[in-house]
Design an enzyme around this catalytic site. Structure first.
Site, PDB file in Angstrom:
ATOM      1  N   GLY A  13       0.845  -1.201   0.000  1.00 36.31           N
ATOM      2  CA  GLY A  13       0.000   0.000   0.000  1.00 36.31           C
ATOM      3  C   GLY A  13       0.872   1.240   0.000  1.00 36.31           C
ATOM      4  CB  SER A  15       4.390   6.378   1.788  1.00 35.73           C
ATOM      5  OG  SER A  15       4.983   6.938   2.930  1.00 35.73           O
ATOM      6  N   GLY A  16       2.313   5.654   4.358  1.00 33.98           N
ATOM      7  CA  GLY A  16       1.357   6.225   5.311  1.00 33.98           C
ATOM      8  C   GLY A  16       0.015   5.512   5.349  1.00 33.98           C
ATOM      9  CB  ALA A  17      -1.393   2.706   3.392  1.00 37.33           C
ATOM     10  N   GLY A  18      -0.622   2.602   6.571  1.00 39.05           N
ATOM     11  CA  GLY A  18      -0.827   1.915   7.850  1.00 39.05           C
ATOM     12  C   GLY A  18      -0.179   0.544   7.919  1.00 39.05           C
ATOM     13  CE  LYS A  19       3.540  -0.006   3.109  1.00 42.81           C
ATOM     14  NZ  LYS A  19       3.083   1.394   3.012  1.00 42.81           N
ATOM     15  CB  THR A  20       4.937   0.382   9.713  1.00 36.62           C
ATOM     16  OG1 THR A  20       5.644   0.394   8.477  1.00 36.62           O
ATOM     17  CG2 THR A  20       5.907   0.174  10.862  1.00 36.62           C
ATOM     18  CB  SER A  87       5.512  -4.337  -2.719  1.00 30.99           C
ATOM     19  OG  SER A  87       4.746  -4.389  -1.538  1.00 30.99           O
TER      20      SER A  87
HETATM   21  P1  ADP Z   1       3.048   2.817   6.295  1.00 35.65           P
HETATM   22  O1  ADP Z   1       3.844   1.773   7.014  1.00 35.65           O
HETATM   23  O2  ADP Z   1       2.008   2.223   5.405  1.00 35.65           O
HETATM   24  O3  ADP Z   1       3.899   3.833   5.602  1.00 35.65           O
HETATM   25  P2  ADP Z   1       2.484   3.804   8.930  1.00 35.65           P
HETATM   26  O4  ADP Z   1       1.964   2.608   9.659  1.00 35.65           O
HETATM   27  O5  ADP Z   1       3.906   4.203   9.130  1.00 35.65           O
HETATM   28  O6  ADP Z   1       2.194   3.619   7.369  1.00 35.65           O
HETATM   29  O7  ADP Z   1       1.569   5.082   9.260  1.00 35.65           O
HETATM   30  C1  ADP Z   1       0.148   5.002   9.273  1.00 35.65           C
HETATM   31  C2  ADP Z   1      -0.411   6.105  10.153  1.00 35.65           C
HETATM   32  O8  ADP Z   1      -1.837   6.008  10.137  1.00 35.65           O
HETATM   33  C3  ADP Z   1       0.018   5.995  11.605  1.00 35.65           C
HETATM   34  O9  ADP Z   1       0.242   7.286  12.108  1.00 35.65           O
HETATM   35  C4  ADP Z   1      -1.208   5.346  12.274  1.00 35.65           C
HETATM   36  O10 ADP Z   1      -1.324   5.693  13.636  1.00 35.65           O
HETATM   37  C5  ADP Z   1      -2.353   5.932  11.459  1.00 35.65           C
HETATM   38  N1  ADP Z   1      -3.580   5.110  11.461  1.00 35.65           N
HETATM   39  C6  ADP Z   1      -4.820   5.558  11.720  1.00 35.65           C
HETATM   40  N2  ADP Z   1      -5.739   4.565  11.671  1.00 35.65           N
HETATM   41  C7  ADP Z   1      -5.047   3.460  11.371  1.00 35.65           C
HETATM   42  C8  ADP Z   1      -5.432   2.089  11.183  1.00 35.65           C
HETATM   43  N3  ADP Z   1      -6.694   1.680  11.272  1.00 35.65           N
HETATM   44  N4  ADP Z   1      -4.461   1.190  10.875  1.00 35.65           N
HETATM   45  C9  ADP Z   1      -3.171   1.591  10.751  1.00 35.65           C
HETATM   46  N5  ADP Z   1      -2.746   2.862  10.911  1.00 35.65           N
HETATM   47  C10 ADP Z   1      -3.674   3.797  11.231  1.00 35.65           C
END
Ligand code: ADP
Length: 192
Positions: A13, A15-20, A87
């Site tokens: 997904g 960047s910032g989607a919530g993967k980590t 990815s």
């Molecule tokens: P990625 O790894 O995809 O780049 P991150 O996990 O680093 O994304 O960041 C996602 C952000 O979205 C975090 O600040 C997280 O707290 C927020 N967020 C809000 N709701 C959710 C959710 N349901 N699942 C995951 N992250 C969420």
């Protein structure tokens, strides 16, 4: 309870989607239950295993192939591997799926507008200002999975919801059995 069969859960997904975030919550739950888990996080991997690779399509594909290679080794040794990597290309995701075999693709499908609003690492602002080139979703493509095992919309779900969905999928496929007692409690009980 601990794992007999390994599997790779591949989070893709923007960047910032919530993967980590989801990966970390799933990792915590699995460890608490005594499972062998490893996380391969895109940002960490790019500092170590794939240091020096850039963001052209060939470099992105090479990044994914190397992550896939390590995930494969761990998976065949009974580990639950959680991969968190943008990815963006379908073909190489399919390639690692074939290689690994036990593979669950999780599409973290949070819309670009929400990821950009979150801008967790301040990268969207830089990409919009032209300070970063080849940024996925801005001036580089993202190919959504055509047939993911699971989809998480983190703009509509809480972290808890998304985590529960991933654990339920692992459970449905026979990789995870939740015990009502934690691994630490179980260890104490079995040592008595
Ligand atoms: P990625 O790894 O995809 O780049 P991150 O996990 O680093 O994304 O960041 C996602 C952000 O979205 C975090 O600040 C997280 O707290 C927020 N967020 C809000 N709701 C959710 C959710 N349901 N699942 C995951 N992250 C969420």
């Amino acid at each position: 309870m601990s794992n007999k069969n390994g599997v790779t859960v591949w989070f893709t997904g923007l960047s910032g989607a919530g993967k980590t975030t989801i990966c970390m919550a799933v990792e915590e739950k699995l460890r608490e239950q005594g499972y062998k888990v490893e996380v391969l996080d895109g940002d960490v991997v790019r500092e170590k295993l794939t240091k020096g690779l850039g963001f052209s399509k060939p470099d992105r594909d090479e990044n994914i192939r190397r992550i896939g290679f390590v995930a494969h080794l761990l998976t065949r040794n009974g580990v639950i591997v959680l991969v968190s990597a943008i990815s963006p290309y379908q073909q190489v995701r399919d390639e690692v799926r074939q290689q690994i075999g036990s593979f669950i693709e999780v599409y973290v499908s949070t819309p670009l507008s929400v990821c950009e609003q979150r801008d967790v690492k301040g990268l969207y602002k830089k990409a919009r200002a032209g300070e970063i080139k080849q940024f996925t979703g801005i001036d580089d493509p993202y190919e959504p999975p055509t047939n993911p095992e699971l989809e998480c919309r983190t703009d509509l779900e809480t972290v808890k919801d998304s985590t529960a969905k991933v654990l339920a999928k692992l459970s449905d496929l026979g990789y995870f059995f939740e015990s009502t007692i934690s691994f630490a409690e179980e260890s104490v009980l079995t040592s008595i």
